[in-house]
Design an enzyme around this catalytic site. Structure first.
Site, PDB file in Angstrom:
ATOM      1  N   ARG A 246      58.704  43.789  39.282  1.00 34.72           N
ATOM      2  CA  ARG A 246      58.730  43.165  40.610  1.00 34.72           C
ATOM      3  C   ARG A 246      60.043  43.451  41.338  1.00 34.72           C
ATOM      4  NH1 ARG A 246      54.350  39.114  40.404  1.00 34.72           N
ATOM      5  NH2 ARG A 246      54.940  38.498  42.460  1.00 34.72           N
TER       6      ARG A 246
ATOM      7  N   ARG B  60      60.680  39.581  47.384  1.00 34.47           N
ATOM      8  CA  ARG B  60      61.270  38.595  48.284  1.00 34.47           C
ATOM      9  C   ARG B  60      62.737  38.258  48.054  1.00 34.47           C
ATOM     10  NH1 ARG B  60      56.170  34.555  47.715  1.00 34.47           N
ATOM     11  NH2 ARG B  60      56.329  35.467  45.651  1.00 34.47           N
TER      12      ARG B  60
ATOM     13  N   ASP C   3      49.658  45.449  44.380  1.00 30.11           N
ATOM     14  CA  ASP C   3      49.439  44.256  43.571  1.00 30.11           C
ATOM     15  C   ASP C   3      48.312  44.519  42.585  1.00 30.11           C
ATOM     16  OD1 ASP C   3      50.458  41.288  43.665  1.00 30.11           O
ATOM     17  OD2 ASP C   3      48.354  41.250  43.095  1.00 30.11           O
TER      18      ASP C   3
ATOM     19  N   TYR D  56      42.159  35.781  37.030  1.00 28.94           N
ATOM     20  CA  TYR D  56      42.151  35.451  38.465  1.00 28.94           C
ATOM     21  C   TYR D  56      40.732  35.450  39.022  1.00 28.94           C
ATOM     22  CZ  TYR D  56      47.212  35.869  38.375  1.00 28.94           C
ATOM     23  OH  TYR D  56      48.538  35.680  38.091  1.00 28.94           O
TER      24      TYR D  56
ATOM     25  N   ARG E 260      58.370  42.766  55.585  1.00 32.39           N
ATOM     26  CA  ARG E 260      57.221  41.872  55.433  1.00 32.39           C
ATOM     27  C   ARG E 260      56.995  41.054  56.716  1.00 32.39           C
ATOM     28  NH1 ARG E 260      55.533  37.073  54.233  1.00 32.39           N
ATOM     29  NH2 ARG E 260      53.931  36.662  52.678  1.00 32.39           N
TER      30      ARG E 260
HETATM   31  O1  CP3 Z   1      57.145  45.580  40.645  1.00 33.32           O
HETATM   32  C1  CP3 Z   1      57.070  45.843  41.856  1.00 33.32           C
HETATM   33  O2  CP3 Z   1      58.053  45.794  42.624  1.00 33.32           O
HETATM   34  C2  CP3 Z   1      55.741  46.337  42.414  1.00 33.32           C
HETATM   35  C3  CP3 Z   1      54.944  45.406  43.103  1.00 33.32           C
HETATM   36  C4  CP3 Z   1      54.138  44.326  42.388  1.00 33.32           C
HETATM   37  C5  CP3 Z   1      53.736  43.155  43.071  1.00 33.32           C
HETATM   38  N1  CP3 Z   1      52.903  42.446  42.248  1.00 33.32           N
HETATM   39  C6  CP3 Z   1      54.125  42.818  44.445  1.00 33.32           C
HETATM   40  C7  CP3 Z   1      53.942  41.439  44.924  1.00 33.32           C
HETATM   41  C8  CP3 Z   1      53.575  44.266  41.104  1.00 33.32           C
HETATM   42  C9  CP3 Z   1      53.730  45.244  39.942  1.00 33.32           C
HETATM   43  C10 CP3 Z   1      52.793  43.065  41.026  1.00 33.32           C
HETATM   44  C11 CP3 Z   1      51.992  42.678  39.850  1.00 33.32           C
HETATM   45  C12 CP3 Z   1      51.361  41.354  39.778  1.00 33.32           C
HETATM   46  N2  CP3 Z   1      50.778  40.624  40.793  1.00 33.32           N
HETATM   47  C13 CP3 Z   1      51.160  40.622  38.586  1.00 33.32           C
HETATM   48  C14 CP3 Z   1      51.515  41.118  37.207  1.00 33.32           C
HETATM   49  C15 CP3 Z   1      52.975  41.094  36.966  1.00 33.32           C
HETATM   50  C16 CP3 Z   1      53.557  39.769  36.661  1.00 33.32           C
HETATM   51  O3  CP3 Z   1      54.517  39.403  37.363  1.00 33.32           O
HETATM   52  O4  CP3 Z   1      53.100  39.140  35.728  1.00 33.32           O
HETATM   53  C17 CP3 Z   1      50.499  39.423  38.911  1.00 33.32           C
HETATM   54  C18 CP3 Z   1      50.102  38.330  37.943  1.00 33.32           C
HETATM   55  C19 CP3 Z   1      50.238  39.447  40.309  1.00 33.32           C
HETATM   56  C20 CP3 Z   1      49.494  38.433  41.109  1.00 33.32           C
HETATM   57  C21 CP3 Z   1      50.304  37.931  42.229  1.00 33.32           C
HETATM   58  N3  CP3 Z   1      50.612  38.655  43.349  1.00 33.32           N
HETATM   59  C22 CP3 Z   1      50.947  36.664  42.354  1.00 33.32           C
HETATM   60  C23 CP3 Z   1      50.838  35.550  41.344  1.00 33.32           C
HETATM   61  C24 CP3 Z   1      51.667  36.686  43.556  1.00 33.32           C
HETATM   62  C25 CP3 Z   1      52.565  35.613  44.129  1.00 33.32           C
HETATM   63  C26 CP3 Z   1      51.906  34.805  45.175  1.00 33.32           C
HETATM   64  C27 CP3 Z   1      52.886  33.879  45.860  1.00 33.32           C
HETATM   65  O5  CP3 Z   1      52.563  33.493  46.998  1.00 33.32           O
HETATM   66  O6  CP3 Z   1      53.910  33.521  45.285  1.00 33.32           O
HETATM   67  C28 CP3 Z   1      51.450  37.927  44.170  1.00 33.32           C
HETATM   68  C29 CP3 Z   1      51.984  38.404  45.478  1.00 33.32           C
HETATM   69  C30 CP3 Z   1      53.010  39.471  45.405  1.00 33.32           C
HETATM   70  N4  CP3 Z   1      52.821  40.660  44.774  1.00 33.32           N
HETATM   71  C31 CP3 Z   1      54.295  39.481  46.025  1.00 33.32           C
HETATM   72  C32 CP3 Z   1      54.880  40.714  45.733  1.00 33.32           C
HETATM   73  C33 CP3 Z   1      56.210  41.240  46.195  1.00 33.32           C
HETATM   74  C34 CP3 Z   1      54.876  38.388  46.897  1.00 33.32           C
HETATM   75  C35 CP3 Z   1      54.102  38.365  48.173  1.00 33.32           C
HETATM   76  C36 CP3 Z   1      54.897  38.130  49.425  1.00 33.32           C
HETATM   77  O7  CP3 Z   1      55.683  39.014  49.855  1.00 33.32           O
HETATM   78  O8  CP3 Z   1      54.655  37.084  50.020  1.00 33.32           O
END
Ligand code: CP3
Length: 358
Positions: free
Chosen positions: A26, A30, A76, A153, A39
């Site tokens: 990640r 943010r 994602d 999910y 964003r």
């Molecule tokens: O690593 C990286 O920089 C690449 C991008 C990446 C994202 N998500 C961007 C993201 C990767 C590899 C993921 C994987 C992901 N997404 C996982 C597996 C990895 C882990 O951390 O266990 C999971 C479980 C998800 C599902 C997911 N997507 C969640 C739970 C959330 C958060 C939602 C929230 O509102 O807090 C996301 C959204 C997400 N994916 C964000 C990012 C940068 C944040 C969204 C935003 O900018 O508002």
């Protein structure tokens, strides 16, 4: 000549490197003000992820700011169930939500394998755009969720604390869950192969929730389907092996089985001792990890000390391979300066463990 940094790919393949390469799960997100600016400009996370130019811009941000050794596609894991028509949205304060969760026989029967070059074209377009922009400075990682983590999910309809719905399905109607996992495995295989064809040079499978499974269930409902994916993946592209990292958070109890899955590298969380993990996997795979992300809140001295502790626990690289990473994704509240300190320490201190033998 432009510099080409292939340290990450070499470490994955257990080849000699001058230092231990580093990237962070990640890493684009943010905690970076430059990410938040893009964003805000795009309006939402999905709008950002679906715009290849914007996705490319945020992919490069942490690589350039910290001198990391790999870029990871900005996207994602939930794009795949979204492409299956489940209707993904991100609700502020709640996280991901699916409009059509998969909880019945009918819903499971309707699932299909989306064509990645059609319904997920924005992802493969982003991969192509990022590869062009990177111009071989560092390798690009493609990724997907594991079939079981995606199913968590899809069945729960969003995030869950106890996975009550999917576990009930697993124990009461294993045939239903197996049907979902079987479609997910085929969908992920095609999705990852499309990313490789578009230019991804290594792959990571995020099995974020595999560690929530009981012993025995992990092998049957998570590992088995990841093995199927590994069997179906393109092994080589552009004349080079495409290494695969398998990351099961909380998977420390099953390291031997994970290492025998056919992956190149096993990602481990902070509960695992790297020296013991090397012994248990007999250096047959490389290891990725495993700093506790919360160390990044503890100040410079603690960051440097704990980074050295991880490197010391892996020790002399020898026949092994180590990719430094966190044990899970970076927190959105992390100070970017803490990451700069971490990158500096890993790159400098790790050199002692990569002395070339005469
Ligand atoms: O690593 C990286 O920089 C690449 C991008 C990446 C994202 N998500 C961007 C993201 C990767 C590899 C993921 C994987 C992901 N997404 C996982 C597996 C990895 C882990 O951390 O266990 C999971 C479980 C998800 C599902 C997911 N997507 C969640 C739970 C959330 C958060 C939602 C929230 O509102 O807090 C996301 C959204 C997400 N994916 C964000 C990012 C940068 C944040 C969204 C935003 O900018 O508002």
């Amino acid at each position: 000549m432009k510099p080409v940094n292939d340290t990450f790919l070499r470490a994955l393949k257990r080849e000699q490197t001058d230092y231990t390469p580093l990237w962070l799960m990640r890493q684009a997100g943010r905690y970076l003000p430059e990410y938040n600016a893009v964003r805000t400009r795009k309006g939402s996370f999905m709008a950002l992820a679906q715009d290849p130019e914007a996705a490319c811009e945020v992919t490069l941000q942490p690589v350039e700011r910290f001198g990391l050794d790999a870029a990871i596609l900005f996207s994602d894991i939930l794009t795949v169930p979204d492409a299956m028509g489940l209707g993904l949205s991100f609700v502020p304060g709640k996280g991901p939500v699916f409009e059509h969760p998969v909880q019945t026989e009918e819903a499971a029967a309707k699932l299909f394998v989306p064509d990645p070059e059609e319904r997920l074209r924005y992802v493969t377009d982003a991969v192509r755009t990022i590869r062009r922009a990177l111009d071989n400075r560092v390798p690009l990682i493609g990724f997907s969720g594991s079939p079981f983590t995606l199913a968590c999910y899809m069945v729960e309809g969003g995030s869950s604390k106890d996975f009550a719905t999917i576990k009930k399905m697993m124990y009461a109607r294993p045939d239903l869950l197996h049907r979902i996992l079987e479609v997910n495995a085929r969908a992920v295989t095609e999705y990852l192969n499309a990313q490789v064809r578009a230019g991804a040079q290594a792959l990571q499978i995020f099995d974020t929730w595999g560690g929530a499974l009981a012993d025995g269930c992990f092998e049957e409902f998570s590992l088995r389907y990841m093995k199927r994916i590994l069997e179906g993946l393109i092994k080589e592209n552009e004349g080079k092996r495409v290494p695969v990292i398998l990351f099961t958070k909380g998977g420390g109890a099953w390291l031997e089985a994970i290492a025998e899955s056919g992956c190149d590298c096993v990602g481990v969380d902070w509960t695992v001792n790297l020296a013991q993990a090397r012994a248990r996997t007999r250096d047959a795979v490389s290891l990725q990890g495993n700093l506790d992300p919360m160390v990044l809140f503890a100040g410079e001295e603690a960051i440097r000390r704990e980074a050295r502790r991880v490197l010391d626990s892996f020790g002399e690289t020898g026949t092994g391979g180590h990719v430094f990473n966190l044990g899970h994704g970076i927190s959105q509240h992390t100070d970017p300066e803490a990451v700069a300190i971490l990158a500096d320490e890993v790159h400098a201190y790790s050199r002692r463990y990569h002395q070339r033998k005469a």
